[in-house]
Scaffold this active site. Structure first.
Site, short mmCIF file in Angstrom:
data_model
loop_
_atom_site.label_atom_id
_atom_site.label_comp_id
_atom_site.label_asym_id
_atom_site.label_seq_id
_atom_site.Cartn_x
_atom_site.Cartn_y
_atom_site.Cartn_z
N HIS A 32 4.07 -3.10 9.60
CA HIS A 32 2.81 -3.61 9.04
C HIS A 32 1.82 -3.95 10.14
O HIS A 32 0.87 -4.72 9.93
CB HIS A 32 3.07 -4.84 8.17
CG HIS A 32 3.83 -4.55 6.91
ND1 HIS A 32 3.55 -3.46 6.12
CD2 HIS A 32 4.84 -5.22 6.29
CE1 HIS A 32 4.37 -3.45 5.08
NE2 HIS A 32 5.16 -4.50 5.16
N CYS B 188 0.84 -1.21 0.00
CA CYS B 188 0.00 0.00 0.00
C CYS B 188 0.87 1.26 0.00
O CYS B 188 0.50 2.28 0.58
CB CYS B 188 -0.93 -0.01 1.21
SG CYS B 188 -2.25 -1.22 1.12
N THR C 65 7.17 1.33 0.70
CA THR C 65 8.51 1.73 0.26
C THR C 65 8.50 3.15 -0.28
O THR C 65 9.43 3.94 -0.03
CB THR C 65 9.03 0.75 -0.81
OG1 THR C 65 8.99 -0.58 -0.28
CG2 THR C 65 10.46 1.08 -1.22
N TRP C 66 7.47 3.49 -0.99
CA TRP C 66 7.29 4.84 -1.53
C TRP C 66 7.31 5.87 -0.39
O TRP C 66 8.01 6.88 -0.45
CB TRP C 66 5.96 4.86 -2.26
CG TRP C 66 5.65 6.06 -3.10
CD1 TRP C 66 6.53 7.01 -3.54
CD2 TRP C 66 4.37 6.40 -3.63
NE1 TRP C 66 5.86 7.94 -4.30
CE2 TRP C 66 4.54 7.58 -4.37
CE3 TRP C 66 3.11 5.82 -3.55
CZ2 TRP C 66 3.47 8.20 -5.03
CZ3 TRP C 66 2.05 6.42 -4.21
CH2 TRP C 66 2.23 7.59 -4.94
#
Length: 305
Positions: free
Chosen positions: A107, A53, A56-57
């Site tokens: 997470h 979701c 990493t971005w």
């Protein structure tokens, strides 16, 4: 919370070739948790997302904002570490980082996450999340295309797997979205207005921003830039550690910079779309009164006015 299970297995020479073999892997059987002795600092930033979701971005955005765009790292997880990761050589979770504020990815959903820091949650359309998750593990955790996306959906994604269920995460973070220490974003809004959401993240982090910094971090957070520097975003340190404890071939790697598109789920079978729609009805519409993901995005926009 218990310490992560880091049991090492003898690597196998082959990958799973069926859903049953995939489900037997350590990576799906052991729930994740933060280290029991881990203590947060009030300025710590946690990128708290369900897998695939925009984790990493968002790590790249957070790190760019706190370092004025430094790319001096082998892989993003070594400077913005995963809180629940197996131990990585040379990486200590506690203590100072290369820049301030400290930043971590996780997470975990709200009820299970260590408290005391500041939390960025990115929500994403569940069908796109499933599509991205499937492509991420296809060819890494099972032989390419030996498990169909339909099997993966019904056997893993809809179940209470290692990361919990997508809807559990979304419901959990939605309910705390108005807290001062929580910033709730949507993947789709980040795609539509990356610079605007980078400003929002920077303000939440308490970073002193100027237009040059916003422009730099925006450029370095595009799919094109991250794809060109893919080895810095492929999670290879963690992948190797997971391979060791899961008995997957040690040389296998995957990528976290695949496409980054909105609407990739058009390829999903009708049976999967129907299952996702019904699961949304039961797990989101009934308890929260929100009939669709699109409506949830609208409500998120309205809350910012």
């Amino acid at each position: 919370m218990s310490e992560p299970d880091v049991t090492r297995c003898q690597p196998s020479s082959r990958l799973p070739t069926s859903l049953q073999e995939l489900q037997s892997l350590h990576a799906w059987r052991v729930p994740i948790s933060a280290p029991a002795d881990f203590k947060l600092e009030p300025t710590d930033i946690l990128v708290a997302t369900y897998p695939k979701c925009g984790t990493t971005w968002t790590q790249q955005i957070v790190h760019g904002l706190r370092t004025r765009g430094s790319m001096d790292f082998e892989e993003i997880s070594l400077v913005v570490p995963w809180m629940e990761s197996p131990p990585l050589p040379g990486l200590a979770l506690a203590g100072p980082q290369v820049a301030s504020p400290r930043a971590f990815k996780t997470h975990l959903y709200w009820e299970r996450i260590p408290k005391g820091g500041r939390y960025i949650h990115v929500m994403r359309d569940p069908a796109d999340t499933l599509t991205s998750f499937y492509h991420y593990v296809n060819g890494w955790m099972f032989e390419p295309d030996s498990v169909t996306v339909e099997e993966f959906c019904f056997g893993i994604f809809l179940k209470d797997a290692r990361f919990g269920r997508y809807w559990e995460h979304l419901r959990s973070w939605w309910r705390v979205r108005e807290r001062e220490d929580v910033l709730l974003l949507s993947y789709e809004d980040m795609k539509e207005d990356l610079a605007g959401n980078i400003r929002r993240i920077g303000a939440f982090m308490g970073v002193s921003m100027d237009e040059d910094l916003v422009a730099l971090v925006t450029r370095q957070s595009t799919f094109e830039f991250m794809h060109a520097h893919e080895h810095q975003f492929d999670d290879h340190p963690t992948t190797t550690a997971v391979n060791q404890m899961t008995a997957l071939p040690l040389e296998l790697q995957t990528t976290k910079v695949r496409a980054g598109r909105v609407g990739d789920s058009m390829e999903l079978p009708a049976t999967v779309h129907e299952a996702l729609k019904e699961t949304w009805r039961v797990d989101i519409e009934v308890p929260l009164g929100i009939p669709t993901y699109a409506r949830m995005r609208q409500l998120l926009h309205a809350s910012r006015q």
